[in-house]
Design a protein around this motif. Structure first.
Motif, PDB file in Angstrom:
ATOM      1  N   GLU B  47       0.819  -1.222   0.000  1.00 48.30           N
ATOM      2  CA  GLU B  47       0.000   0.000   0.000  1.00 48.30           C
ATOM      3  C   GLU B  47       0.849   1.267   0.000  1.00 48.30           C
ATOM      4  O   GLU B  47       0.453   2.281  -0.572  1.00 48.30           O
ATOM      5  N   TYR B  56      -0.207   5.099  -9.024  1.00 48.73           N
ATOM      6  CA  TYR B  56      -0.420   3.728  -9.483  1.00 48.73           C
ATOM      7  C   TYR B  56       0.902   3.039  -9.784  1.00 48.73           C
ATOM      8  O   TYR B  56       1.932   3.689 -10.025  1.00 48.73           O
ATOM      9  N   ARG B  70      -4.191   3.970  -5.917  1.00 44.26           N
ATOM     10  CA  ARG B  70      -4.748   4.530  -4.679  1.00 44.26           C
ATOM     11  C   ARG B  70      -6.031   5.275  -5.021  1.00 44.26           C
ATOM     12  O   ARG B  70      -6.040   6.118  -5.915  1.00 44.26           O
ATOM     13  N   GLN B  74      -9.916   6.537   1.246  1.00 47.08           N
ATOM     14  CA  GLN B  74      -8.928   5.557   1.681  1.00 47.08           C
ATOM     15  C   GLN B  74      -8.990   4.327   0.781  1.00 47.08           C
ATOM     16  O   GLN B  74      -9.986   4.088   0.121  1.00 47.08           O
ATOM     17  N   VAL B  76      -7.053   1.055  -1.683  1.00 45.78           N
ATOM     18  CA  VAL B  76      -6.456   0.859  -3.004  1.00 45.78           C
ATOM     19  C   VAL B  76      -7.358  -0.046  -3.835  1.00 45.78           C
ATOM     20  O   VAL B  76      -8.209  -0.756  -3.295  1.00 45.78           O
TER      21      VAL B  76
END
Ligand code: FES
Ligand SMILES: [Fe+2]
Lengths: 176, 439
Positions: B47, B56, B70, B74, B76
């Protein structure tokens, strides 16, 4: 990376500058021979006691210490590498590598009038032959050379491969 | 797509040997992609690789090109790297930032960071009375069917169903716990780039080698000996202990007898662990300072528990080899039966003093960089195996060492000796199950 425009020699070069350039070129050619002849003791002898060989992971990298590098070796680590490649059981050296180094486009970026130390950049093209295959390396060198009574010694040799951030098939075993 | 009838996978794996077709056969490789890499959990990234919205990284799961991105809030997302209009790749660089959404460079369809369709140029009226529908998933970027992360390590699966990540990881979860627990703050942060090495060999040869305690003192003899000579020189010259990095190299000369005392553990789904041998708790001031910080964070007892965990490699089969005490991992991306891309990453322990990062960095350089004096000899062994396995001199690869002597309890295999080929047998047991069942 050293900007090419940093020090353009607009006017005519003096005789002294030509002499420095010639001496530096001869040093670079001799270094190329030493690598191609795999004379590792001579190679180690080209560096100052605190010298480093450095190959960054990208050409915008400005420091070597404390970040990932493809190569970053002081004289002791270079000794390990030299001992290793000549060890009879360095299996990946069988068959041994052969290389041909061509160095050109030599430009003196800085010269200290008092000491004669220079910073010089150049381009290289290295062809490596191993196990029936050819591999090419191209890019630029940046040498920080100390002027000693025995000739130039390398304080830092920076090597920027044009494919520094690309994938590598098999390992770069010795210094480019 | 491989034809179901073209290949009979039963019979390639026996308890103590496997058929060479497992390594060299194109059809076997196709089926591995379909039944292993396209079904099970594959490591995508960490992350902290994508800290800001729109950040990315691209990667591969089996034969599929994927994007780790992302999101706006919040979290991914893992998406296929494909525009649903006419199929163009959406991200053409290895990594970067797409801002607040993806925009295809062909006809400018735009997508939100979760992959949903945002806009199509001049679309008013253009799709009236057509089968296009803005809420139809086929007109959005396709997400990986499943995505889960554990302590920041993101995995995705291209199968709709299967065991959840934690269940599947089982005992191999220790790889991530060991790495993160070693941080005084309990978290790691990735160093945001990796080395990429293409091995001219089958992906399984690499995984087997990671837990092969018989090979280091043979394969790495030259570097181990060279490093111990220089290590002694430095000691004589300076009167001080040489940097730990010399020990990392000279430890490869550890004799067979010692390697043989290490423990290996095999878990379900092919995950395995090889115990450590380097002893990474020197009494130098840097390490003492680090251990002090660990005690401050965790308390005496828990800190000691964490620091005494002794792991060399953990394999999270089939896509990951983790070296938790030195904060590195190698992600395995098979490209062909005889070509394997490895992405090698390393991490910082949050809250640890800088010299502890330097230790990881030294190992990253010496063992894992494109100029490594260690893996140089491994890669050549792998290629030689790949070439030798093409020969018609025998069909079987031997994993007989200590076969039948392993102790098995609740599906966990513990080997009797460090050099036992139990880890290879454990991996192939899982391989066989995947290949027969396809899930
Ligand atoms: S292919 Fe992407 S917008 Fe047309
Ligand atoms: Fe090895």
């Amino acid at each position: 990376m050293s900007p090419s425009s940093e020090k353009t020699n607009g006017g005519a070069a003096t005789l002294g500058q030509f002499e420095t350039l010639r001496a530096v070129e001869q040093f670079l050619y001799r270094q190329a021979d030493i690598l191609d002849d795999r004379k590792w003791d001579d190679w180690l002898g080209l560096f100052t006691e605190d010298g480093h060989y450095w190959m960054p992971v990208s050409d915008d990298q400005t420091v070597a210490d404390g970040v990932p590098n493809i190569f970053y070796e002081d004289l002791d680590l270079m000794r390990v590498r030299a001992k290793r490649v000549t060890h009879p059981h360095a299996w990946s050296q069988q068959p041994g590598h052969r290389t041909s180094h061509v160095v050109s486009n030599v430009v003196i970026d800085e010269e200290q009038p008092e000491t004669g130390d220079v910073v010089v950049r150049s381009k290289f093209h290295v062809v490596e032959y191993w196990n029936d295959g050819l591999r090419h390396f191209a890019g630029r060198y940046r040498h920080e050379l100390t002027n000693t009574p025995d000739g130039y010694r390398i304080r830092v040799q920076r090597v920027d491969l044009i494919n520094a951030d690309g994938p590598f098939d098999y390992v770069i075993q010795t210094w480019v | 797509m491989p034809n179901e009838h073209r290949i009979e996978v039963g019979g390639l794996v026996e308890p103590d040997r496997v058929h060479r077709r497992c390594y060299v056969d194109e059809d076997v490789f196709d089926l591995e992609m379909e039944r292993i890499f396209h079904t099970t959990w594959i490591y995508v990234g960490h992350e902290t690789q994508v800290p800001k919205p729109g950040d990315y990284w691209t990667t591969i799961i089996g034969r599929q090109r994927m994007i780790l991105v992302r999101g706006k809030e919040q979290g991914v997302h893992v998406l296929f790297n494909r525009c649903p209009h006419r199929g163009s790749l959406l991200c053409n660089e290895r990594h970067g930032n797409v801002g607040d959404g993806f925009r295809c460079t062909y006809h400018a369809w735009q997508f939100n960071l979760d992959g949903t369709l945002r806009s199509i140029p001049m679309s008013e009226g253009a799709y009236e009375n057509t089968r296009f529908a803005p809420d139809d998933p086929q007109f959005h970027m396709t997400p990986a069917p499943r995505m889960e992360s554990y302590r920041g390590f993101v995995f995705a699966s291209l199968a709709e169903s299967g065991p959840d990540l934690r269940t599947w990881l089982g005992g191999s979860i220790q790889a991530f716990d060991d790495m993160c627990d070693r941080a005084p703050d309990g978290e790691v942060e990735i160093v945001p780039n990796c080395f990429r090495i293409i091995q001219k060999s089958n992906w399984k040869i690499f995984l087997e080698n990671q837990l092969d305690a018989l090979h280091p003192s043979v394969t790495h003899e030259s570097t181990g000996r060279a490093a111990s000579e220089v290590q002694k020189d430095i000691e004589n010259r300076t009167g001080k202990a040489p940097p730990l990095s010399y020990h990392m190299l000279s430890a490869f000369t550890t004799p067979f007898e010692v390697w043989d005392t290490l423990e290996t553990v095999g878990h379900p789904y092919g995950h395995c662990m090889l115990q450590g041998y380097m002893g990474l708790r020197p009494t130098d001031p840097d390490n003492l300072e680090y251990e002090k910080r660990m005690r401050e964070s965790y308390g005496e007892k828990r800190a000691e528990e964490i620091l005494s965990v002794n792991i060399h490699h953990v394999l999270v089969y089939p896509s990951l080899s983790v070296q938790s005490p030195l904060q590195q991992l190698r992600a395995v991306r098979p490209l062909a039966p005889d070509r394997t891309l490895t992405e090698i990453w390393h991490f910082r322990l949050k809250g640890a003093p800088e010299p502890i990062y330097r230790r990881a960095l030294d190992y990253y350089y010496l063992v894992n960089s494109p100029s490594t004096m260690i893996n140089a000899d491994d890669l050549v062994n792998f290629r030689k195996c790949q070439d030798g396995l093409q020969l018609d001199a025998g069909d079987w690869v031997s994993f007989h060492r200590n076969a039948g002597h392993d102790s098995v309890k609740d599906g966990v295999v513990t080997s009797v000796t460090g050099m036992s080929e139990a880890p290879m047998r454990n991996m192939f047991k899982a391989w066989d199950e995947y290949m027969r069942n396809g899930a």
